[in-house]
Design an enzyme around this catalytic site. Structure first.
Site, short mmCIF file in Angstrom:
data_model
loop_
_atom_site.label_atom_id
_atom_site.label_comp_id
_atom_site.label_asym_id
_atom_site.label_seq_id
_atom_site.Cartn_x
_atom_site.Cartn_y
_atom_site.Cartn_z
N TYR A 211 1.01 -1.21 -0.23
CA TYR A 211 -0.26 -0.12 -0.08
C TYR A 211 0.17 0.83 0.03
O TYR A 211 0.48 2.18 -0.95
CB TYR A 211 -0.99 0.09 1.63
CG TYR A 211 -1.52 1.22 1.52
CD1 TYR A 211 -3.26 1.56 0.40
CD2 TYR A 211 -1.64 2.28 2.52
CE1 TYR A 211 -3.71 3.01 0.43
CE2 TYR A 211 -2.41 3.33 2.21
CZ TYR A 211 -3.38 3.54 1.67
OH TYR A 211 -3.96 4.72 1.87
N LYS B 70 0.81 4.27 -2.32
CA LYS B 70 0.85 5.59 -3.13
C LYS B 70 1.98 6.76 -2.74
O LYS B 70 2.36 7.26 -3.89
CB LYS B 70 0.61 5.77 -1.00
CG LYS B 70 -1.05 5.18 -0.71
CD LYS B 70 -2.02 5.61 -2.03
CE LYS B 70 -3.03 5.02 -1.43
NZ LYS B 70 -4.44 5.41 -2.35
#
Length: 257
Positions: free
Chosen positions: A161, A165
């Site tokens: 994740y 990002k």
């Protein structure tokens, strides 16, 4: 030198928000409608808007629910084309759809890895590409990517994740430079932990919640969706016309520590 005061209203604009059914996406869609925009709702399941279209219409704006699984470029292109055809233009894209399956790095499966990249990166890129083509033809557009503070700080158990990002932050800069000459700005917001269905399980654990609140160094509280939506509205408003390629941290002071 212009003497016009900054405006935060967007009357007559047309926006498309991905992942609009709940959480940040829902708050952003309502905020843009309240500021004057008609809003297309990109939904993984077009039948699951949970009354959002009606809420937007109650604000006096038009709403268009659309089937838009962002992992499917065909659905992405169809949703963008349907928005432009239905409303006559597309001024604003908010790339909000995202997932965050947590796992220690040594336990991450290939399926989780592929799914996270498919939604967070592939979806963001191809939605931006499809919308960018429309905006370039118009000579105007505003794209806001929903990143995360996880693109700037390490969150244990969230390696994939965090990676996506961080990539979104740099994609934002790349698209801003490429499309700026066409009147298209591209920015990102990077929130800390916010009360949404996606963070509910993590924050339900008292120890983890206490750790998060402590790390939000200046304000020591969990964020609310509308606090992120306000930043998105600013970035798509005339008040932010000279801002592009920026990643706006909305982290309550987490990264200031």
């Amino acid at each position: 030198m212009t003497t016009d005061f900054p405006s935060f209203e967007i009357p007559g604009r047309v926006a498309l928000v991905t992942g609009a059914a709940r959480g940040l996406g829902r708050a952003i869609a309502l905020t843009l409608a309240n500021a004057g925009a008609d809003v297309a709702l990109g939904l993984r399941d077009v039948h699951a808007d949970a009354g959002l279209a009606e809420q937007i219409e109650a604000l006096g704006r038009r709403a268009l629910p659309l089937q838009m699984d962002v992992t499917d470029p065909g659905q992405v292109r169809a949703a963008v084309d349907a928005t432009a055809e239905h409303f006559g233009r597309l001024d604003i894209l908010v790339n909000n759809a995202g997932i965050a399956p947590g796992n220690p790095a040594e336990d991450v499966t290939e399926a989780d890895f592929d799914a996270t990249l498919a939604v967070n990166l592939k979806g963001t890129f191809f939605a931006s590409q499809a919308a960018g083509r429309v905006m370039i033809r118009q000579g105007y557009g505003r794209i806001v990517n929903v990143g995360s503070q996880a693109g700037a700080v390490a969150l244990p158990g969230e390696s994939v994740y965090c990676m996506t990002k961080a990539a979104i932050a740099h994609l934002t800069r790349c698209l801003a430079v490429e499309w700026g000459p066409h009147g298209v700005t591209v920015n990102a917001v990077a929130p800390t932990f916010v009360h949404t269905p996606g963070t509910a399980d993590h924050l339900a654990d008292p120890a983890r919640r206490a750790d998060v609140v402590e790390r939000i160094a200046a304000l020591h509280r969990i964020g609310e969706p509308m606090e992120v939506a306000g930043a998105v509205l600013f970035l798509v408003s005339p008040a932010a016309s000279l801002i592009t390629g920026e990643v706006m941290l909305i982290d309550g002071g987490w990264t200031a520590r």
